[in-house]
Enzyme design. Structure first.
Site, short mmCIF file in Angstrom:
data_model
loop_
_atom_site.label_atom_id
_atom_site.label_comp_id
_atom_site.label_asym_id
_atom_site.label_seq_id
_atom_site.Cartn_x
_atom_site.Cartn_y
_atom_site.Cartn_z
N ASP A 83 0.93 -1.11 0.04
CA ASP A 83 -0.03 -0.01 0.06
C ASP A 83 0.91 1.30 -0.02
O ASP A 83 0.48 2.21 -0.66
CB ASP A 83 -0.94 -0.04 1.27
N SER A 106 -4.73 2.97 -0.72
CA SER A 106 -4.51 2.41 -1.95
C SER A 106 -4.99 0.86 -1.83
O SER A 106 -5.82 0.58 -2.92
CB SER A 106 -3.27 2.49 -2.19
N ASP A 107 -5.01 0.38 -0.87
CA ASP A 107 -5.73 -1.12 -1.00
C ASP A 107 -7.15 -0.96 -0.89
O ASP A 107 -7.90 -1.67 -1.46
CB ASP A 107 -5.08 -1.96 0.50
N ILE A 108 -7.70 0.11 -0.03
CA ILE A 108 -9.02 0.14 -0.17
C ILE A 108 -9.62 0.62 -1.35
O ILE A 108 -10.73 0.10 -1.65
CB ILE A 108 -9.33 1.39 1.19
N GLY A 135 -9.69 -2.24 -3.63
CA GLY A 135 -10.82 -3.52 -3.17
C GLY A 135 -12.08 -3.13 -3.81
O GLY A 135 -12.94 -3.87 -4.09
#
Length: 412
Positions: free
Chosen positions: A153, A181-183, A186
């Site tokens: 991330d 960034s992960d969120i 997703g």
């Protein structure tokens, strides 16, 4: 909250069944870390049957732990089923191929090339299920000069430009307080899969979805991208200030900081009235948006003369009376106890067979018809292996036992 189990050789006691618009969709979940598990958890929340494929020897990784169960796993794997397969073995892959025939979606977020080496990539799986929807999340996508690089991330936050926009003016660049960034990735993948399911419903065709964390984060930089392309200059970090709207930032109160945001002239005029400074409405330094931008520091000084006189609670009452957009900066213990969060049902409580009762953030999507408010604790590693293989593939108890033993032998 009930706990659902299946005992090998016994009867099915219950099934983990959530409700929602995705009920009936079967997802094979090969994900780890955050972007992929968040996507599949959203699908489980909305009714999909998410079968998480995990290693027999899954490492515990870093804590914290709740009674031996990793809190991170509890946070992203709710309402899923867990089965153990050794996908590096012929037996494990054979089971996975059989499961793929029953599935609608496969999601993975390994480094590009990994699933191909494991022989569970899209081209392989579509031989078993022609209209499968297969989504891959990676740092940089399946194409391009960076495609073979791994990424986490913070790396993506930095490379995307997000960190260059975050932090105090002329100070260090900061990452976001969560794994943004992960969120982003997703949630984008969740939307992409949902759209692909709709397309398949009207066309009968599945497809491959390639999601890059860098792409997703870059696309969330809003005006920074277009301003850079139009004007050819790097945007400056603004701290808690807004680059164009003024006032739009934090201000010191007697006992903390309050956020005041006036993106249009009428909101600013209401702020002037709340401050009992209607003279500022006609002041040429502040009366219009462009003037306020030029005189930002002078205006901040005037506003803080007002805000420092009052507590946060008093400021909220005054500003809300005049309909000035405002808010306090809650600490986490404040927001989890906030009545608005409670009224919206945003705290979910579940019971885990090992960790016990725990609470977490609920799904924010509210439907009028297809209710999606049933949650189950994250599964214990492999707890649903027997149930899934028996219900999905009609395997006998003896066959299941042999398959598990064969895979474990291949791990040695």
């Amino acid at each position: 909250m009930e706990i659902y189990h299946y005992n090998l050789g016994g009867d099915f006691l219950n099934k983990k069944e959530t409700q929602g618009p995705l009920k009936g969709i079967v997802v094979l979940d090969l994900t780890n870390y955050l972007s992929g598990p968040l996507c599949t958890m959203m699908m489980a929340d909305l009714g999909a049957e998410v079968i998480k494929i995990e290693r027999f020897d899954k490492p515990k990784a870093s804590g914290p732990f709740l009674k031996g169960e990793r809190v991170y796993d509890l946070s992203v794997n709710r309402s899923k089923k867990s089965i153990c397969l050794n996908l590096k073995s012929d037996e494990g892959r054979k089971v996975f191929y059989e499961l793929s025939k029953k599935a609608d979606v496969v999601v993975e977020n390994f480094k590009p090339g990994t699933v191909k080496r494991m022989k569970v990539d899209y081209d392989t799986i579509k031989e078993y299920k022609e209209n499968i929807i297969y989504a891959s999340i990676s740092g940089f996508g399946q194409t391009g000069p960076y495609s073979d690089r791994g990424a986490l991330d913070m790396v993506i936050q930095g490379m995307s430009g997000l960190m260059s926009l975050t932090g105090p003016p002329d100070g260090k660049s900061y990452k976001a307080g969560t794994s943004a960034s992960d969120i982003f990735s997703g949630l984008y993948t969740f939307g992409a899969i949902s759209s692909a399911l709709y397309y398949r419903a009207i066309s009968g065709r599945g497809q491959y979805i390639d999601v890059a964390m860098l792409d997703c984060t870059f696309s969330c930089l809003e005006n920074a991208v277009i301003n850079t392309l139009v004007f050819g200059e790097n945007p400056k970090k603004m701290g808690n200030m807004h680059p164009t709207s003024v006032p739009f930032q934090t201000f010191d109160a007697a006992d903390g900081e309050i956020i005041i945001t006036c993106s249009r002239d009428p909101a600013f005029y209401r702020l002037c009235k709340a401050m009992d400074r209607e003279d500022m409405i006609e002041d040429e330094r502040y009366s219009k948006a462009e003037a306020r931008r030029k005189n930002r520091l002078l205006l901040e000084e005037e506003i803080e003369k007002f805000t420092k006189k009052y507590t946060l609670k008093e400021l909220e009452e005054i500003l809300n009376k005049f309909e000035v957009p405002n808010g306090v900066i809650n600490k986490m213990l404040d927001i989890v106890a906030d009545p608005q969060i409670s009224d919206r049902g945003m705290i979910a409580e579940v019971i885990h067979p090992i960790a016990g009762k725990y609470k977490m953030a609920a799904n924010p999507i509210k439907y009028s018809l297809t209710k999606a408010d049933t949650y189950f604790a994250a599964p214990v590693l492999g707890e649903d292996t027997e149930e899934v293989l028996k219900t999905k593939l009609n395997y006998s108890d003896e066959k299941i036992k042999n398959i598990i033993e064969e895979q474990k032998r291949d791990m040695k």
